[in-house]
Every structure is written in structure tokens, then in C-alpha cells.
Design a protein around this motif. Structure first.
Motif, short mmCIF file in Angstrom:
data_model
loop_
_atom_site.label_atom_id
_atom_site.label_comp_id
_atom_site.label_asym_id
_atom_site.label_seq_id
_atom_site.Cartn_x
_atom_site.Cartn_y
_atom_site.Cartn_z
N MET A 143 0.85 -1.17 0.00
CA MET A 143 0.00 0.00 0.00
C MET A 143 0.89 1.24 0.00
SD MET A 143 -3.11 0.73 2.53
CE MET A 143 -3.92 2.27 2.53
N PRO A 144 0.62 2.18 -0.89
CA PRO A 144 1.46 3.38 -0.97
C PRO A 144 1.22 4.31 0.22
CG PRO A 144 -0.33 3.52 -2.54
CD PRO A 144 -0.38 2.15 -1.94
N SER A 145 2.26 5.07 0.54
CA SER A 145 2.13 6.01 1.64
C SER A 145 1.34 7.24 1.20
CB SER A 145 3.52 6.43 2.13
OG SER A 145 4.16 7.20 1.14
N ARG A 146 0.98 8.05 2.16
CA ARG A 146 0.21 9.26 1.86
C ARG A 146 1.00 10.24 1.01
NH1 ARG A 146 -2.69 10.58 7.62
NH2 ARG A 146 -3.82 8.61 7.77
N CYS A 147 2.30 10.30 1.25
CA CYS A 147 3.15 11.20 0.47
C CYS A 147 3.19 10.78 -0.99
CB CYS A 147 4.54 11.23 1.08
SG CYS A 147 5.66 12.36 0.27
N GLU A 148 3.29 9.47 -1.24
CA GLU A 148 3.30 8.98 -2.61
C GLU A 148 1.99 9.30 -3.32
OE1 GLU A 148 4.04 4.84 -2.30
OE2 GLU A 148 6.17 5.10 -1.83
N VAL A 149 0.89 9.08 -2.64
CA VAL A 149 -0.42 9.36 -3.23
C VAL A 149 -0.56 10.85 -3.50
CG1 VAL A 149 -2.91 9.29 -2.83
CG2 VAL A 149 -1.49 7.33 -2.21
N PHE A 150 -0.12 11.69 -2.58
CA PHE A 150 -0.19 13.14 -2.78
C PHE A 150 0.61 13.57 -4.00
CE2 PHE A 150 1.75 17.33 -2.07
CZ PHE A 150 0.60 18.11 -2.09
N LEU A 151 1.82 13.05 -4.14
CA LEU A 151 2.65 13.42 -5.29
C LEU A 151 2.06 12.89 -6.60
CD1 LEU A 151 6.23 12.95 -3.83
CD2 LEU A 151 5.03 15.09 -4.33
N GLU A 152 1.48 11.70 -6.58
CA GLU A 152 0.85 11.18 -7.78
C GLU A 152 -0.36 12.02 -8.17
OE1 GLU A 152 0.08 7.16 -6.71
OE2 GLU A 152 2.09 6.48 -7.27
N ILE A 153 -1.15 12.46 -7.20
CA ILE A 153 -2.30 13.32 -7.51
C ILE A 153 -1.83 14.67 -8.02
CG2 ILE A 153 -4.25 14.56 -6.47
CD1 ILE A 153 -4.69 12.11 -4.72
N LEU A 154 -0.76 15.22 -7.44
CA LEU A 154 -0.22 16.48 -7.92
C LEU A 154 0.25 16.35 -9.37
CD1 LEU A 154 0.49 19.39 -7.12
CD2 LEU A 154 2.74 18.55 -6.46
N LEU A 207 -1.16 18.17 -12.97
CA LEU A 207 -0.29 18.88 -13.92
C LEU A 207 -0.22 18.15 -15.27
CD1 LEU A 207 2.61 19.83 -11.50
CD2 LEU A 207 0.76 21.29 -12.32
N ILE A 208 0.10 16.86 -15.23
CA ILE A 208 0.22 16.04 -16.44
C ILE A 208 -0.49 14.71 -16.14
CG2 ILE A 208 1.78 14.99 -18.11
CD1 ILE A 208 3.92 16.97 -17.05
N PRO A 209 -1.76 14.59 -16.48
CA PRO A 209 -2.55 13.43 -16.05
C PRO A 209 -1.95 12.06 -16.40
CG PRO A 209 -3.99 15.11 -16.91
CD PRO A 209 -2.60 15.57 -17.17
N PRO A 210 -1.48 11.81 -17.62
CA PRO A 210 -0.94 10.47 -17.89
C PRO A 210 0.30 10.13 -17.07
CG PRO A 210 -1.46 11.57 -19.95
CD PRO A 210 -1.58 12.58 -18.87
N LEU A 211 1.06 11.12 -16.65
CA LEU A 211 2.26 10.85 -15.86
C LEU A 211 1.91 10.33 -14.47
CD1 LEU A 211 5.33 10.98 -15.97
CD2 LEU A 211 5.18 13.28 -15.04
N GLY A 212 0.89 10.88 -13.87
CA GLY A 212 0.46 10.39 -12.56
C GLY A 212 -0.04 8.96 -12.63
N VAL A 213 -0.78 8.63 -13.69
CA VAL A 213 -1.28 7.26 -13.87
C VAL A 213 -0.13 6.32 -14.21
CG1 VAL A 213 -2.83 5.82 -15.24
CG2 VAL A 213 -3.55 8.10 -14.55
N PHE A 214 0.85 6.82 -14.94
CA PHE A 214 2.01 6.00 -15.28
C PHE A 214 2.76 5.54 -14.04
CE2 PHE A 214 6.65 6.16 -15.80
CZ PHE A 214 6.83 5.06 -16.64
N PHE A 215 2.94 6.42 -13.06
CA PHE A 215 3.67 6.05 -11.86
C PHE A 215 2.90 5.04 -11.01
CE2 PHE A 215 6.11 10.16 -12.24
CZ PHE A 215 7.29 9.52 -12.59
N GLU A 271 -7.03 0.10 -7.55
CA GLU A 271 -5.82 -0.46 -6.97
C GLU A 271 -4.98 -1.08 -8.08
OE1 GLU A 271 -4.70 -0.63 -3.77
OE2 GLU A 271 -6.33 0.64 -3.10
N ALA A 272 -3.68 -0.94 -8.00
CA ALA A 272 -2.78 -1.55 -8.96
C ALA A 272 -2.46 -2.96 -8.48
CB ALA A 272 -1.51 -0.73 -9.10
N ASN A 273 -3.24 -3.93 -8.93
CA ASN A 273 -3.05 -5.31 -8.51
C ASN A 273 -3.08 -6.20 -9.76
OD1 ASN A 273 -2.80 -7.67 -7.17
ND2 ASN A 273 -4.63 -7.43 -5.91
N PRO A 274 -1.93 -6.42 -10.39
CA PRO A 274 -1.93 -7.18 -11.64
C PRO A 274 -2.30 -8.64 -11.47
CG PRO A 274 0.30 -6.71 -10.92
CD PRO A 274 -0.63 -5.98 -10.00
#
Length: 71
Positions: free
Chosen positions: A1-12, A16-24, A59-62
Motif C-alpha cells: 500500500m502506498p504512503s500518503r506522500c506517494e499518493v499526494f505526489l501522484e495526484i499532484l 499537472l500532467i494526467p498520464p504521468l500520474g497514472v504512469f507512476f 488499486e494496482a493489482n496485476p
């Protein structure tokens, strides 16, 4: 499970650049990434909305996606 900081940075990044957040979160060859890319090309705001949805809700669960039918 990702931390709150990771989720915050992904949302940020998703704002700014939507596909980049989804890519991470999901990777570059995922269905979520391609949907976000297409929505961003069609309109910036739908891309942002879907990117935040893909990061927060999905959730990213392959293992669930590639489970064989007889398992």
C-alpha cells in the motif's frame, strides 16, 4: 500500500500532467494509462478527472487482472 506522500505526489502530477500520474501508479502499458492518455488528448479536464480516479480508487493489482479462468 502506498504512503500518503506517494499518493499526494501522484495526484499532484495527475493535475499537472494526467498520464504521468497514472504512469507512476499503473505503468505505461496498462489500460488505465491509455484511457487517461486518450481522455487528456480529447480534453484536459476529463484526463485529470480520470487520472485522479485511477490513482485514488483503482488499486494496482496485476494478479487479479491476469488470473487464468480455471484458477
Amino acid at each position: 500500500m502506498p504512503s500518503r506522500c506517494e499518493v499526494f505526489l501522484e495526484i499532484l502530477l495527475a493535475i499537472l500532467i494526467p498520464p504521468l500520474g497514472v504512469f507512476f501508479r499503473h505503468g505505461c502499458c496498462s489500460c488505465e494509462f491509455f484511457i487517461c492518455l486518450i481522455l487528456t488528448l480529447l480534453g484536459y479536464v476529463p484526463g485529470i478527472i480520470y487520472a485522479v480516479y485511477a490513482i485514488v480508487v483503482r488499486e494496482a493489482n496485476p494478479d487479479d487482472e491476469w488470473r487464468p479462468l480455471n484458477a
